[in-house]
Scaffold this motif. Structure first.
Motif, mmCIF file in Angstrom:
data_model
loop_
_atom_site.group_PDB
_atom_site.id
_atom_site.type_symbol
_atom_site.label_atom_id
_atom_site.label_comp_id
_atom_site.label_asym_id
_atom_site.label_seq_id
_atom_site.Cartn_x
_atom_site.Cartn_y
_atom_site.Cartn_z
ATOM 1 N N ARG A 124 0.835 -1.208 0.000
ATOM 2 C CA ARG A 124 0.000 0.000 0.000
ATOM 3 C C ARG A 124 0.870 1.259 0.000
ATOM 4 O O ARG A 124 0.567 2.228 -0.706
ATOM 5 N N PHE A 125 1.953 1.251 0.779
ATOM 6 C CA PHE A 125 2.863 2.393 0.814
ATOM 7 C C PHE A 125 3.517 2.619 -0.543
ATOM 8 O O PHE A 125 3.656 3.751 -0.998
ATOM 9 N N LEU A 161 1.003 4.228 -2.820
ATOM 10 C CA LEU A 161 0.840 5.634 -2.445
ATOM 11 C C LEU A 161 2.010 6.463 -2.950
ATOM 12 O O LEU A 161 1.821 7.551 -3.500
ATOM 13 N N ALA A 170 1.974 7.244 -6.586
ATOM 14 C CA ALA A 170 0.934 8.195 -6.961
ATOM 15 C C ALA A 170 1.232 9.624 -6.486
ATOM 16 O O ALA A 170 0.920 10.582 -7.185
ATOM 17 N N VAL A 171 1.836 9.769 -5.320
ATOM 18 C CA VAL A 171 1.931 11.091 -4.698
ATOM 19 C C VAL A 171 3.330 11.705 -4.769
ATOM 20 O O VAL A 171 3.467 12.895 -5.055
ATOM 21 N N PHE A 206 -7.533 3.515 1.731
ATOM 22 C CA PHE A 206 -6.407 3.926 0.886
ATOM 23 C C PHE A 206 -6.485 5.412 0.534
ATOM 24 O O PHE A 206 -5.483 6.126 0.572
ATOM 25 N N ALA A 207 -7.668 5.905 0.214
ATOM 26 C CA ALA A 207 -7.830 7.320 -0.133
ATOM 27 C C ALA A 207 -7.481 8.219 1.052
ATOM 28 O O ALA A 207 -6.874 9.278 0.886
ATOM 29 N N LEU A 210 -5.384 7.432 3.481
ATOM 30 C CA LEU A 210 -3.921 7.392 3.616
ATOM 31 C C LEU A 210 -3.270 8.365 2.638
ATOM 32 O O LEU A 210 -2.282 9.027 2.975
ATOM 33 N N GLY A 211 -3.819 8.445 1.435
ATOM 34 C CA GLY A 211 -3.302 9.387 0.444
ATOM 35 C C GLY A 211 -3.434 10.825 0.907
ATOM 36 O O GLY A 211 -2.530 11.639 0.719
ATOM 37 N N GLU A 212 -4.565 11.149 1.532
ATOM 38 C CA GLU A 212 -4.763 12.493 2.076
ATOM 39 C C GLU A 212 -3.775 12.776 3.194
ATOM 40 O O GLU A 212 -3.236 13.880 3.290
ATOM 41 N N LEU A 248 -0.786 11.421 3.569
ATOM 42 C CA LEU A 248 0.542 11.584 2.973
ATOM 43 C C LEU A 248 0.667 12.955 2.328
ATOM 44 O O LEU A 248 1.683 13.633 2.483
ATOM 45 N N ASP A 249 -0.366 13.395 1.636
ATOM 46 C CA ASP A 249 -0.361 14.717 1.019
ATOM 47 C C ASP A 249 -0.213 15.806 2.072
ATOM 48 O O ASP A 249 0.563 16.748 1.920
#
Length: 112
Positions: free
Chosen positions: A60-61, A64, A67-68, A92-93, A95-97, A99-100
């Motif tokens: 998953r990392f 991410l 993508a980011v 997952f979404a 986690l993306g937020e 990370l952002d």
């Protein structure tokens, strides 16, 4: 984007900035070597769970990061994501937020 593989690279990143988030801790350290490619590394300890859990978290990392980091990562810096217990339970979404958000905080902190 380059992948961190040596222990010394992870130890150097540990001396950088820390941004704790739900599910992971992001470490960011500018390398200062003139190379603008961001570096990325992942680590998940046995405290998080068994091998299946740890490998799922690392997958998953990696997704991410692909993508980011190229768009929002800090150029010329190493980024290390350290897995925390419960990280696989977060969407997952979301986690993306996280990370952002951590990358934005890192950029503000390094701009000072």
């Amino acid at each position: 984007m380059r992948t961190l593989s040596k222990r010394s690279e992870f130890l150097a990143a540990n001396r950088g900035l820390r941004f704790p988030m739900p599910g992971f801790v992001l470490l960011v350290r500018p390398r200062g070597d003139g190379d603008d490619a961001p570096g990325i590394g992942f680590t998940v300890s046995k405290k998080v769970g068994n091998a299946v859990t740890r490998n799922r978290m690392k997958r998953r990392f990696r997704a991410l990061a692909r993508a980011v980091i190229p768009a929002r990562g800090i150029a010329g810096a190493d980024h290390v994501m350290i897995g925390r217990p419960g990280g696989n339970d977060i969407a997952f979404a979301e986690l993306g937020e996280h990370l952002d958000s951590a990358l934005q905080r890192a950029a503000r902190k390094l701009a000072k």
